[in-house]
Motif scaffolding. Sequence first.
Motif, mmCIF file in Angstrom:
data_model
loop_
_atom_site.group_PDB
_atom_site.id
_atom_site.type_symbol
_atom_site.label_atom_id
_atom_site.label_comp_id
_atom_site.label_asym_id
_atom_site.label_seq_id
_atom_site.Cartn_x
_atom_site.Cartn_y
_atom_site.Cartn_z
ATOM 1 N N LEU A 121 0.806 -1.225 0.000
ATOM 2 C CA LEU A 121 0.000 0.000 0.000
ATOM 3 C C LEU A 121 0.832 1.265 0.000
ATOM 4 N N VAL A 122 1.999 1.229 0.647
ATOM 5 C CA VAL A 122 2.833 2.427 0.758
ATOM 6 C C VAL A 122 4.296 2.058 0.567
ATOM 7 N N LEU A 144 9.618 -2.791 6.351
ATOM 8 C CA LEU A 144 9.853 -3.332 5.010
ATOM 9 C C LEU A 144 9.368 -2.394 3.910
ATOM 10 N N SER A 145 8.361 -1.603 4.205
ATOM 11 C CA SER A 145 7.781 -0.720 3.182
ATOM 12 C C SER A 145 8.711 0.427 2.806
ATOM 13 N N LEU A 173 -1.081 5.934 5.529
ATOM 14 C CA LEU A 173 -1.683 4.688 6.012
ATOM 15 C C LEU A 173 -1.686 4.699 7.530
ATOM 16 N N ILE A 174 -2.875 4.607 8.121
ATOM 17 C CA ILE A 174 -3.008 4.428 9.567
ATOM 18 C C ILE A 174 -3.105 2.924 9.830
ATOM 19 N N GLU A 257 -7.407 -6.953 -5.182
ATOM 20 C CA GLU A 257 -6.729 -7.336 -6.430
ATOM 21 C C GLU A 257 -5.295 -6.802 -6.437
ATOM 22 N N TRP A 258 -5.126 -5.552 -6.002
ATOM 23 C CA TRP A 258 -3.789 -4.967 -5.930
ATOM 24 C C TRP A 258 -2.904 -5.753 -4.964
#
Length: 389
Positions: A121-122, A144-145, A173-174, A257-258
């Motif tokens: 996501l980020v 890791l992001s 992102l919370i 899907e992502w």
Amino acid sequence: MSTRLLDELKTNLAELDARALRRVRRSLESPCGPYARVDGRDMLAFCSNDYLGLAADPAIAQALQRGVERWGAGSGASHLVSGHYTIHDELEARLAAFVGCERALYFSTGFMANTGVVPALVGRGDAIFADRLNHASLVDGALLSRADLHRYPHADLAALERSLSGSTAKRKLIVTDSVFSMDGDVAPLADLLELAERHDAWLMVDDAHGFGVLGPHGRGALAEAGLDSWRLIYIGTLGKAAGVSGAFAAGNSEVVEWLMQTARPYIFTTGAPPALAEGLMASLDRIERGDDLRTQLDTLIRVLRDELRLERWQLMNSRTPIQPVVIGDNAEAVAVARALWDEGIWVPAIRPPTVPNGTARLRVSLSAAHTVADVERLAAALRRLEAAR
């Protein structure tokens, strides 16, 4: 030949011993349940996250056995190669419907789900806002992001809002646990979603300890709070109240899907054995009609809180099956856990770094398979030990 590296490890282990921080692994000789045969002893156990008592449920075990007979022992490949089966599709559809989301993606473990979803996501230049008491898997996923990580004090909405307001990140992102695994309290999810809406952020909720326990028919913390938004990414764990294994991410169809296309722990891991999905389908049936189990849990929580009147130690404020007793000192917590063990009661001592320094505790985990008499026995033992120390 130099043994410096090995000697360093030996010194580090000795330091763990000196600080009462070395963990001990015990070996069970019986199925998961409140009455355990472990290391050659019969014990009353308050250790597992099997909150509904389903880990040894005969109907679920029989479904798992049928799954082995139908599908064999393993999947053979990753989900996106040839390790995805029709029973996986059925499970994901059932999970999504159960928690009220458009789609779900099944992972082999909860740790894999969290370390896969966050980086999907980020990334660099983005920002994560995480409760300081989040589970280690969420912390590792954030690291890791490579996104900027902002950890706000536990459940401090004002501090979170200040961090969000000051951020210029492109994507935010919370991330929060729903039920915090070492404290047992529940995150202010409605307020967190309101902040996510106001600051155009995702909200990821790890409901590892709420799925099956909280909400109508055990549908989880989001259902209990009545929340629904495309911004929500829901993580449910299937090895705790569900009694089997694995986890899932659920949410908007495009979001899932992502995740399927980009979450590396999903893409590059051999698919979970399809037989597990058969067991999980039976588990979902029992959870859905399990109001009797949740009522039993509520009764046990009330009994423990009524009976456990402490003077020096602190029973934390929790309405969930996680009932922590904070002792403070590492060595004392270990000694109390050992004294309980000697009486035939198994409760784990939790110490740093799992919990903050100075807050070593006994983590009492209740299960619907316990009886009132079991809980009364534990409370009496703890009162007696506190008075004697």
